[in-house]
Design an enzyme around this catalytic site. Sequence first.
Site, PDB file in Angstrom:
ATOM      1  N   SER A 206       0.859  -1.181   0.000  1.00 24.17           N
ATOM      2  CA  SER A 206       0.000   0.000   0.000  1.00 24.17           C
ATOM      3  C   SER A 206       0.891   1.224   0.000  1.00 24.17           C
ATOM      4  CB  SER A 206      -0.903   0.022   1.240  1.00 24.17           C
ATOM      5  OG  SER A 206      -1.560   1.263   1.349  1.00 24.17           O
TER       6      SER A 206
ATOM      7  N   TYR B 148      -2.184  -0.086  10.274  1.00 19.92           N
ATOM      8  CA  TYR B 148      -2.223  -0.573   8.899  1.00 19.92           C
ATOM      9  C   TYR B 148      -0.960  -0.143   8.147  1.00 19.92           C
ATOM     10  CZ  TYR B 148      -3.786  -1.338   4.096  1.00 19.92           C
ATOM     11  OH  TYR B 148      -3.871  -1.742   2.791  1.00 19.92           O
TER      12      TYR B 148
END
Length: 107
Positions: A61, A74
Amino acid sequence: GAVDVLVNNAGFSATATVAETPPELAAKMHDTNVLGMLRLAQAVLPRMIERRADLIVNMGSVTGHAAVPFSGAYSASKAAVRSYSDAMRVELRPFGVRVLLVVPGAV
């Protein structure tokens, strides 16, 4: 048959500040996003190394490169995926196993 391509795409996120993220949630996220990837790679690598030609695709990501507010756990997990992918790419190159990190951003 043998696995030719492994795509590590399992993962989840949660919205919370670092101060408010329960450690149990961060651990579960790390277990899924990072250790899940590691477990699957380790399961198929002996055969991939033996064949000397296969591909592992890890889903990262953009937050693994630049953390954003309210997603610290995250972001940290995806930074770990990036680091593992970098190490795997170098370590597995001599065995003909390619490692690719896909880094999607906001859509």
